[in-house]
Each structure stands twice: as C-alpha cells, then as structure tokens.
Design a protein around this motif. Structure first.
Motif, PDB file in Angstrom:
ATOM      1  N   LYS A 142       0.849  -1.212   0.000  1.00 12.37           N
ATOM      2  CA  LYS A 142       0.000   0.000   0.000  1.00 12.37           C
ATOM      3  C   LYS A 142       0.875   1.250   0.000  1.00 12.37           C
ATOM      4  CE  LYS A 142      -4.535  -0.976   1.640  1.00 12.37           C
ATOM      5  NZ  LYS A 142      -5.177  -1.602   2.751  1.00 12.37           N
ATOM      6  N   ASP A 143       1.978   1.210   0.785  1.00  8.84           N
ATOM      7  CA  ASP A 143       2.878   2.363   0.846  1.00  8.84           C
ATOM      8  C   ASP A 143       3.528   2.613  -0.503  1.00  8.84           C
ATOM      9  OD1 ASP A 143       2.310   2.652   3.447  1.00  8.84           O
ATOM     10  OD2 ASP A 143       4.172   1.773   4.213  1.00  8.84           O
ATOM     11  N   THR A 144       4.007   1.516  -1.144  1.00 14.03           N
ATOM     12  CA  THR A 144       4.688   1.706  -2.427  1.00 14.03           C
ATOM     13  C   THR A 144       3.688   2.166  -3.487  1.00 14.03           C
ATOM     14  OG1 THR A 144       4.469  -0.626  -2.935  1.00 14.03           O
ATOM     15  CG2 THR A 144       6.552   0.069  -1.989  1.00 14.03           C
ATOM     16  N   ASP A 145       2.443   1.657  -3.446  1.00 11.63           N
ATOM     17  CA  ASP A 145       1.417   2.102  -4.397  1.00 11.63           C
ATOM     18  C   ASP A 145       1.114   3.582  -4.200  1.00 11.63           C
ATOM     19  OD1 ASP A 145       1.247  -0.283  -5.589  1.00 11.63           O
ATOM     20  OD2 ASP A 145      -0.676  -0.896  -4.723  1.00 11.63           O
ATOM     21  N   PHE A 146       1.084   3.990  -2.918  1.00 14.81           N
ATOM     22  CA  PHE A 146       0.819   5.394  -2.591  1.00 14.81           C
ATOM     23  C   PHE A 146       1.915   6.275  -3.198  1.00 14.81           C
ATOM     24  CE2 PHE A 146       1.148   9.140   0.031  1.00 14.81           C
ATOM     25  CZ  PHE A 146      -0.170   9.464   0.335  1.00 14.81           C
ATOM     26  N   ARG A 147       3.168   5.887  -2.956  1.00 17.33           N
ATOM     27  CA  ARG A 147       4.296   6.684  -3.460  1.00 17.33           C
ATOM     28  C   ARG A 147       4.313   6.712  -4.990  1.00 17.33           C
ATOM     29  NH1 ARG A 147       9.068   4.121  -1.352  1.00 17.33           N
ATOM     30  NH2 ARG A 147       7.708   3.384   0.289  1.00 17.33           N
ATOM     31  N   ARG A 148       4.034   5.523  -5.581  1.00 15.60           N
ATOM     32  CA  ARG A 148       4.041   5.422  -7.043  1.00 15.60           C
ATOM     33  C   ARG A 148       2.957   6.329  -7.628  1.00 15.60           C
ATOM     34  NH1 ARG A 148       1.390   2.541 -11.039  1.00 15.60           N
ATOM     35  NH2 ARG A 148       2.697   2.220 -12.874  1.00 15.60           N
TER      36      ARG A 148
END
Ligand SMILES: Nc1nc2c(ncn2[C@@H]2O[C@H](COP(=O)(O)OP(=O)(O)OP(=O)(O)O)[C@@H](O)[C@H]2O)c(=O)[nH]1
Length: 344
Positions: A4-10
């Motif tokens: 979820k964090d990486t999707d948010f940043r992406r």
C-alpha cells in the motif's frame, strides 16, 4: 515493505510526472492553436491543462494521490473524446490517442486500467460509427476508422500485458524484500531475534532510558556442556534442543521482553522496565524452567543453563552492560554451572 505504501508513493510520483509533462505539452499546443486562429482547440487544451493542474494541487494539498490519478484520468477521457470528435488538425488528432492509452493504464493500474481502456474504446466506436452524435465534426474515411479501432484495440492489449507483468514483478519484489527484511533480523535456526536485532533494540531501550529513566536489564544465558550433547547425540539433536530452548525462554518472559540468539548456544534476553533485582528473579525463573524441562524426540534430554545478569543502572552503556553480563555468566560457569550470577 508494504504494498500500500509503495502504491501510494508510485501514484503520487506518477501523477506529478505525468501531470507536469502533460500540462507542459498542452500549454504549448494550446498557445500554438490560439496563435494559429484555432481558438476553440486552444481554449479546450488550456481548460484541460487547468483540470490537470487543479487535480495535482488537490493531491498535494490533501496528501492523497487519488486526486491526481483520477483528475488526470478524467482529463485524458475529455482530451481523447475531444480530439477524435473534432479530428484535431487535418484529422491527425487520433494519433494522440495512443500515448493517452498508455497514460491511462499507467495511472489506473491493471484492473481499473482495463475498464478505462474499454471505456475509451467504446467512446472511439460511438464517435466514429454513430453518425447522429451532435458534437462530432470530424469526417474520417472508412478505412481509417477500421484501422484506428483495430490498432487502438491491439495497443490496449499490449499495454494490459505490460501492466500485468509489471504488477506481478512488483508484488514479487515486495515479497522478496520483506523476506530479506525478516531474515536480516531473525536467527535462521530458532526463529528468534538475531544479534543485529537485539543490538538495535538495546540501542532503542538505552535511548528511552536516557530520556525517561525507564530501567532495563539483560540476561546472558549459555547452555551447560552443550558440546557433550552434540558429541553424544549429534548436531541434529543439538539443533532441536536449541529450537526447544528458544521456545521455552520466550514462553517464560513477558511479551514486551526480547529473547535473541546471541551466538552458538548463547542467548541474550532483554527485559524492559526491569531493574537489577527483578532481573535476577527472572533469571532464576528461567534457570528453574530449563532445569525442570524435558526435551524429547525418540529420547529424552535434560539440560541446564548458566546465566549472567546486568542492569543498565549498573553499567555505563549497553556495551559495558553486555560485557558485564558475559563476565557474570562465566562466573556462574566457574562456580559450577546451572546457576545465576549478577550484581548483588
Ligand atoms: N547443534 C548445534 N551446536 C552448536 C551450534 N552452535 C554452537 N554449537 C555447539 O555448542 C558447543 C559449545 O561448546 P563449548 O563452547 O565447549 O561449551 P559447552 O560444551 O556448552 O560448555 P560450557 O559452556 O562451558 O558449559 C560446541 O560443540 C558447538 O559446536 C548450533 O547451531 N547447533
């Protein structure tokens, strides 16, 4: 690492990059169109730019990438519909639909991307084949329409395959990095914290101690005559005993304490919010639990522990605390094993 964090940043970075480059393009083409006396085209491009910029601003303001992703996606649908309806300059507008396809999939990801591309395809079919849609001014030859729809469809499939592979690789990457993360602070044999994790936790506890004065203590525990067990029954039995001992130690201490495998047959236990006297009591409790435990496979084994205790209140820092606990451990060994030694 959390998906979820990486999707948010992406989502955030992608919206910023696509939004910034897209609006630069749109402003340049919008101004060129106005200068060339194509006011409606120019103003439409500038209005789409405004929508992109507003969604980027809202994303930044609300710290929520959905504003950027969805705002730019709506801008893509409007731009797509407008350019194939009007044909742009000399009916070359549909050429811009190809990069828009890619942008849509990048922004929306696989599942929503497939739906979005399907919507774009329907828009293209309606605009090109349903003659009574009033805002359509472009007049494309029949051969162009067929080829445009077919090539748009083919590109959508390629983009979907690309996104499917990208998402799969990304998920695998997150899994591997989480596995490595876990392995880097876990002892492979016992599943306990390893020395690196223990040192980090001791550092953190020392920081809290300096700020709030909450004392903590450690126990260095070492199996007695373990070499004899290994030599008599073999290393596999020795390994099983280490695993069983790790479980036993963890079951005796509280949840907020930490049991680590310090090395070979040595375990370091951190007792949070525990002073010297309480730590000596816990060490004795551990000693008794191990002494009375029976470890078994086909045979039954009994083992004992020698333990050295030290509290942070008696030491200069965590390094000297560990050294002291080690010193007390060897004192316990020297005095005959199966005993606890520590500051009186
Ligand atoms: N099975 C097994 N044995 C290990 C492991 N790590 C260390 N050992 C063994 O632990 C033994 C430690 O031996 P010593 O240092 O002589 O200590 P000890 O026999 O326990 O004697 P004292 O500590 O003096 O009571 C050695 O035989 C090592 O091979 C491990 O991961 N698995």
């Amino acid at each position: 690492m959390n998906i979820k964090d990486t999707d948010f940043r992406r989502g955030y970075q992608l919206s910023m990059l696509v939004g910034a480059s897209g609006s630069t393009f749109l402003i340049v083409f919008g101004i060129i169109a106005i200068v060339n006396d194509r006011q409606i085209l120019g103003l439409t491009l500038l209005a789409i730019t405004l929508l992109v910029l507003v969604s980027m601003f809202l994303m930044w303001l609300m710290k929520n990438p959905s504003f950027g992703i969805n705002g730019i996606s709506i801008a893509v649908v409007i731009a797509f519909t407008y350019i194939i309806s009007t044909g742009g300059i000399d009916n070359t507008g549909p050429l811009w639909c190809y990069p828009l396809t890619l942008i849509m999939m990048l922004l929306q990801g696989l599942r929503r991307g497939v739906i979005a591309l399907f919507v774009l395809l329907i828009i293209a079919i309606v605009v090109m084949y349903i003659p009574f849609v009033s805002f359509v001014t472009a007049d494309y030859p029949q051969s162009f329409k067929v080829r445009f729809i077919a090539s748009f469809f083919a590109l959508s499939i390629m983009v979907t395959i690309y996104e499917f592979l990208r998402e799969r690789t990304h998920k695998r990457y997150i899994e591997i990095s989480n596995e490595l993360e876990h392995a880097s602070h876990t002892d492979m044999l016992t599943g306990l914290a390893n020395r690196r994790e223990m040192l980090a936790r001791l550092d953190a506890a020392y920081g809290t101690y300096n700020r709030h004065g909450a004392p903590f203590s450690i126990i260095m525990a070492d199996l007695d005559n373990f070499k004899r067990i290994n030599d008599t029954y073999g290393h596999v039995v020795g390994d099983h005993l280490l695993i069983g001992l790790g479980k036993l130690l963890s079951s005796v201490v509280r949840r907020q304490d930490l049991v680590s495998r310090w090395g070979g047959e040595e375990f370091l236990i951190m007792l949070s919010q525990t002073d010297r006297r309480q730590a000596m009591e816990v060490a004795e409790k551990l000693r008794l639990s191990v002494e009375s435990a029976v470890f078994s496979d086909e045979n039954k084994y009994q083992i004992t522990l020698s333990l050295g205790v030290q509290s942070i209140t008696e030491a200069v820092n965590t390094d000297t605390m560990i050294r002291d606990a080690d010193r007390f451990l060897y004192e316990a060994k020297r005095r005959g094993r199966n005993r606890v030694a520590g500051p009186l």
